[in-house]
Design an enzyme around this catalytic site. Structure first.
Site, PDB file in Angstrom:
ATOM      1  N   GLU A  53      42.829   5.220  -8.400  1.00 56.83           N
ATOM      2  CA  GLU A  53      41.415   5.578  -8.535  1.00 56.83           C
ATOM      3  C   GLU A  53      41.007   5.705 -10.003  1.00 56.83           C
ATOM      4  O   GLU A  53      39.853   5.464 -10.359  1.00 56.83           O
ATOM      5  CB  GLU A  53      41.113   6.896  -7.821  1.00 56.83           C
ATOM      6  CG  GLU A  53      41.172   6.820  -6.320  1.00 56.83           C
ATOM      7  CD  GLU A  53      40.861   8.154  -5.673  1.00 56.83           C
ATOM      8  OE1 GLU A  53      39.848   8.241  -4.958  1.00 56.83           O
ATOM      9  OE2 GLU A  53      41.625   9.121  -5.913  1.00 56.83           O
TER      10      GLU A  53
ATOM     11  N   TYR B 225      11.660  11.724 -13.795  1.00 53.52           N
ATOM     12  CA  TYR B 225      12.771  11.386 -12.910  1.00 53.52           C
ATOM     13  C   TYR B 225      13.545  10.162 -13.382  1.00 53.52           C
ATOM     14  O   TYR B 225      14.720  10.026 -13.077  1.00 53.52           O
ATOM     15  CB  TYR B 225      12.338  11.249 -11.449  1.00 53.52           C
ATOM     16  CG  TYR B 225      11.122  10.405 -11.193  1.00 53.52           C
ATOM     17  CD1 TYR B 225      11.186   9.020 -11.168  1.00 53.52           C
ATOM     18  CD2 TYR B 225       9.894  11.007 -10.959  1.00 53.52           C
ATOM     19  CE1 TYR B 225      10.070   8.255 -10.922  1.00 53.52           C
ATOM     20  CE2 TYR B 225       8.764  10.253 -10.710  1.00 53.52           C
ATOM     21  CZ  TYR B 225       8.847   8.869 -10.696  1.00 53.52           C
ATOM     22  OH  TYR B 225       7.745   8.110 -10.457  1.00 53.52           O
TER      23      TYR B 225
ATOM     24  N   GLU C 252      33.708  17.986  -6.697  1.00 54.72           N
ATOM     25  CA  GLU C 252      33.251  19.356  -6.940  1.00 54.72           C
ATOM     26  C   GLU C 252      33.031  19.590  -8.438  1.00 54.72           C
ATOM     27  O   GLU C 252      32.035  20.201  -8.836  1.00 54.72           O
ATOM     28  CB  GLU C 252      34.277  20.367  -6.408  1.00 54.72           C
ATOM     29  CG  GLU C 252      34.414  20.383  -4.894  1.00 54.72           C
ATOM     30  CD  GLU C 252      35.376  19.331  -4.315  1.00 54.72           C
ATOM     31  OE1 GLU C 252      35.706  19.458  -3.125  1.00 54.72           O
ATOM     32  OE2 GLU C 252      35.774  18.385  -5.032  1.00 54.72           O
TER      33      GLU C 252
ATOM     34  N   LYS D 179      30.967   9.802  -1.753  1.00 56.39           N
ATOM     35  CA  LYS D 179      31.802   8.627  -1.996  1.00 56.39           C
ATOM     36  C   LYS D 179      31.792   7.807  -0.691  1.00 56.39           C
ATOM     37  O   LYS D 179      32.498   8.151   0.252  1.00 56.39           O
ATOM     38  CB  LYS D 179      33.232   9.041  -2.350  1.00 56.39           C
ATOM     39  CG  LYS D 179      33.397   9.601  -3.745  1.00 56.39           C
ATOM     40  CD  LYS D 179      34.795  10.148  -4.008  1.00 56.39           C
ATOM     41  CE  LYS D 179      35.866   9.100  -4.066  1.00 56.39           C
ATOM     42  NZ  LYS D 179      37.177   9.643  -4.471  1.00 56.39           N
TER      43      LYS D 179
END
Length: 136
Positions: free
Chosen positions: A26, A58, A78, A103
């Site tokens: 990863e 934005y 997290e 994900k």
């Protein structure tokens, strides 16, 4: 759409390619992240003036969040969510942020996995202070 008593500027479905994950494979690739952001803020000035300078931008939020995701290279969603929420509260005029990061390719049997957090800004002596309150 949102359960809130204040104005909300939101981003739904921001897609960012970033390094995220704990496994070596990863760390060697990028993966897509789907990000939703709700920034609670007072939009009354922009509503009256119709001037973009009075609004929470934005486009800038999307650009910043994309850059932060790519720069942080977090192992955990997290950690990434907490870092982004803290940066948003520091940079933008808002008093509450709800942020979710998913994900979509992490678990083959699931459409997506992820986290959702809520963070609050408190003002002490005219300085914003970030406080944490997880809604995961």
């Amino acid at each position: 759409m949102f359960h809130t008593e204040s104005d909300v500027v939101f981003v739904k479905g921001l897609t960012v390619e970033a390094v995220i994950g704990v496994y070596a494979w990863e760390r060697a690739i990028t993966q897509p992240l789907l990000i939703d952001i709700a920034l609670e803020t007072d939009i009354s000035r922009a509503a009256i003036s119709d001037d973009v300078n009075d609004a929470l931008n934005y486009k800038a939020v999307c650009d910043d969040v994309s850059a932060w995701c790519q720069a942080i290279k977090a192992q955990l969603l997290e950690h990434l969510a907490g870092q982004i929420a803290d940066k948003l509260l520091t940079k933008y005029s808002c008093h509450k942020i709800t942020l979710s990061i998913a994900k979509p390719t992490a678990i083959k049997q699931a459409g997506a996995v992820g986290v959702q957090i809520t963070r609050y800004a408190t003002v002490i002596e005219n300085k914003p202070v970030v406080s944490k309150d997880d809604d995961a």
